[in-house]
Design an enzyme around this catalytic site. Structure first.
Site, short mmCIF file in Angstrom:
data_model
loop_
_atom_site.label_atom_id
_atom_site.label_comp_id
_atom_site.label_asym_id
_atom_site.label_seq_id
_atom_site.Cartn_x
_atom_site.Cartn_y
_atom_site.Cartn_z
CB SER A 262 -0.21 -10.24 -9.70
OG SER A 262 0.32 -9.40 -8.68
CG ASP A 263 -5.73 -7.57 -6.78
OD1 ASP A 263 -5.14 -6.55 -6.36
OD2 ASP A 263 -6.97 -7.70 -6.69
CE1 TYR A 264 -0.95 -3.25 -1.87
CE2 TYR A 264 -0.46 -5.25 -0.66
CZ TYR A 264 -0.33 -3.89 -0.82
OH TYR A 264 0.42 -3.16 0.07
#
Ligand code: NOJ
Length: 724
Positions: A262-264
């Site tokens: 996932s992104d941050y």
């Protein structure tokens, strides 16, 4: 990449793990240094010790990595090593040009080489994974992250993807110097509404299949280790929960076997997106879409136990993700050697001098000359008075651009130093003139004007600071701020020959008077650690400029998006017809077009030759064009091969890039740009988005830019029954 630990050992580990330990493997933690979102509660070392962390982002360096890994392999119950990931976008310690600049080199070997060198440096610093390449095709200079991609064209981004994946993952002879790539941000992040970062994305299926997905497909075909979905939604479906694209397309149709990260904080952000009530639902959506690793949201950690209780997910689904993480660690070689590749190196990019030489070469190959009236450039090295004026003239640190985590400002070379070193027999004076974006001081302005008046040539260095580029750096007006406009007016008014130097991370909307008033214009963007020396190489003539724009430079903000691959429309543009597609107040095309760029020599193009005029679907057509260097010095020509399908099932772009070639040609010499074009590359997505090739004529065009008037063309008849 080679692993070692057998699959049954991984299964044995999974069988032994508690739920908390499994979720630990699925959690990535930002331990220090660079944080671009909310921070999780708790002491990171304590979390590591409890086996609640699988990998760490944005930490590097011998002592930090050694200590974190020691905790993992000595103090945790199961002694599973950590992996370490950093955004190595365009260099690690030695910083190369930003991707948008490096793409302008149109040089696959260069793209590969700088990726390999980045991997070499990063793995010495204990990194096994980079969140790169970034493959978001973008046609909107308002978006700060346009700096991270390879420009407006899908094919260029595909070729860039292939080169970067090879360079990061496979090119080093020593396996310890190989780094896992994570292609991001899947998908169409470059189409955020109005260029506003994190905003909604609403693109057509056609745009997805023609423009935004192909670079990711190329990365997957090349063997990229990971994929990161974008923060955004696409047509209402949050990418972090997008089963259609992440599971059905990426995993099932494309057969992607790697890791999805996932992104941050993106899993937790499914709540504000408005598709999950709580962390349990958010975690469920992400896990079921096929996301293995939760970067910094804590949703897997907190939400999956609740989701299990509620019966929303199964242990099998969790185990699938854990298995992928452990296989990745095995492939990284971490079970065999948790300190894989780590070296104690002194700070600064000087550690590997050949990388600096390479970075200088990369930067000069990325610098685009778009105007050179009266051959003002190259500037004579014999005793002239040179002025380097403007807020970016002496800002070495800014030259590194966004995402230069381990790059050190003090190692970077700005324009002023580059000019002083490169023009030892000239006087090089400097005046800043104004700040980057603030009120102008009359005394400072006066000094700049005086400095210009005393000089024979002025390098007027305008631009942005690097913290105004990249993530969360959108602008409605991507153009010089008022103070820089005022400075430029005053310097141009001195009547001295002005070389306008633009150091930005994106195309800027320049006023006509500024472009007209400058004799030369150099689009430098951010060239990295060696930017200043590379700049001096170009303006002093050591290097004949060879880069070409990979992105259009609009005349006006209101033209955005403007790019070379527009479709013809039912009322094609005709300046003499008011009822054709037009603007009343601006030209239809950009100021500088895809492929624009000058050299200190002239290239003459021969006719386009093709080895067959009728071809079947599985044929390869050989296309050639003679290119003569008609000028006085050696130079590199860039030849673009385009196609145009005049009649198809759906409207087609007026030009589509199919290949490009770079040729170094001596004065008076003629060389041949030769392309082997598979007819299958001429296919387009049909109504069902499957590749479709029609019988009939396709125009094949080639030339030095996407300016149609300069292209040579031939036609090819496609007859599929020929190969039936
Ligand atoms: C957020 C960015 O969108 C992404 O590109 C990056 O890899 C992560 N932060 C980690 O720094």
């Amino acid at each position: 990449m080679d692993g070692g630990m057998a699959g049954d050992r991984i299964e044995a580990l999974i069988a032994e793990m508690t739920l908390a330990e499994k979720l630990g493997q699925l959690s990535m933690l930002a331990a220090s240094l660079v944080v671009t979102g909310p921070v999780l509660p708790g002491d990171p070392v304590d979390l590591m010790r409890k086996g609640r962390v699988g990998g760490i982002l944005n930490t590097w360096g011998h002592d930090e990595i050694r200590e974190a890994q020691r905790v993992a392999v000595e103090e945790t119950r199961l002694k599973i090593p950590l992996y370490f990931a950093v955004d190595v976008l365009h260099g690690h310690r030695t910083i190369h040009p930003i991707p948008l600049a490096e793409a302008c080199a149109f040089d696959r070997d260069l793209w590969l080489r700088t990726a390999r060198e980045s991997a070499d440096e990063a793995t010495r610093d204990g990194i096994q994974m980079t969140f790169a390449p970034m493959l978001d095709v973008c046609r909107d200079p308002r978006w700060g992250r346009i700096s991270e991609c390879a420009g407006e064209d899908a094919y260029v981004n595909c070729e860039y993807a292939r080169a970067k994946v090879r360079g990061f993952q496979f090119d080093a002879k020593d396996p310890q110097r190989r780094m896992f790539g994570v292609a991001k941000h899947f998908v169409a992040y470059g189409a955020v509404t109005a260029g506003r970062d994190y905003a909604e994305v609403d693109v057509s299926r056609r745009a997805l299949h023609e423009v935004y997905l192909p670079p990711f497909k190329a990365a997957v075909e090349e063997g990229v280790a990971g994929i990161m979905p974008s923060f955004t939604d696409v047509a209402g479906i949050a990418m972090t929960a997008h089963r259609g694209l992440l599971r059905d397309l990426l995993r099932i149709k494309w057969g992607f076997k790697g890791i999805v990260i996932s992104d941050y904080n993106a899993i937790g952000e499914l709540i504000p997106h408005g598709v999950a009530h709580d962390m349990a639902e958010a975690a469920t959506l992400a896990l079921k879409a096929g996301i293995d690793i939760d970067m910094m949201s804590g949703a897997y950690e907190d939400g999956l136990p609740v989701a299990l209780e509620r019966g929303l997910v199964t242990m099998d689904e969790i185990d699938t993700a854990v298995r992928r993480v452990l296989h990745m660690k095995e492939a990284m070689g971490l079970f065999e050697n948790p300190l894989r590749g780590l070296e104690k190196i002194s700070p600064g990019p000087d550690t590997i001098p050949e990388h600096r030489v390479s970075a200088r070469d990369a930067a000069r190959r990325s610098l685009v000359l778009v105007k050179n009236e009266g051959d003002l450039l190259p500037v004579s090295k014999n005793g002239s008075n040179i002025a380097a004026i403007g807020p970016l003239a002496d800002k070495p640190g800014e030259m590194m651009g966004p995402w230069c985590m381990a790059g050190e400002e003090k190692e970077a070379i700005g324009f002023l130093q580059g000019l002083r070193e490169g023009f030892p027999d000239c006087t090089v004076q400097h005046a800043r003139g104004c700040p980057t974006d603030d009120a102008i001081d009359p005394g400072e302005l006066a000094l700049a004007i005086e400095t210009a008046r005393e000089s024979d040539v002025v390098f007027l260095c305008l631009g942005e600071d690097r913290q105004h580029c990249g993530e969360a750096a959108s602008r409605t007006l991507p153009r010089p701020p008022a103070c820089q406009m005022e400075l430029a007016r005053a310097i141009i008014a001195t009547g001295k020959p002005v070389v306008l130097v633009i150091a930005t991370s994106r195309p800027w909307i320049l006023p006509d008077w500024m472009v007209d008033g400058a004799r030369s214009v150099v689009i430098a963007m951010f060239g990295g650690t060696e930017a200043g020396r590379a700049f001096a190489d170009v303006v002093g003539g050591e290097w004949n400029p060879s880069a070409r724009l990979c992105i259009s430079w609009p005349y006006r903000v209101g033209q955005i998006p403007v790019h070379y691959g527009m479709r013809n429309t039912g009322r094609p543009h005709d300046p003499n017809n008011g009822f054709s597609t037009n603007f009343l107040d601006a030209p239809i095309g950009p100021r500088w077009v895809f492929g624009d760029g000058l050299s200190y020599t002239n290239f003459e193009l021969g006719e386009l030759r093709i080895d067959k005029t009728i071809a079947g679907a599985s044929d390869i057509v050989h296309v050639e064009m003679a290119v003569t260097n008609a000028g006085g010095r050696a130079g590199e020509a860039t030849i673009f091969l385009f196609a145009h399908d005049p009649v198809a099932l759906v409207t087609r772009p007026m030009l589509e890039l199919k290949d490009f070639a770079k040729l170094l040609i001596e004065p008076g010499e003629t060389r041949t740009a030769a392309f082997a074009l598979p007819v299958s590359r001429l296919a387009y997505p049909g109504f069902d988005m499957e590749p479709r090739l029609d019988d009939g004529r396709i125009n094949i065009l080639a030339g030095t830019s996407a300016r149609r008037e300069n292209l040579k063309s031939v036609s090819l008849e496609v007859q599929q029954r020929m190969t039936a």
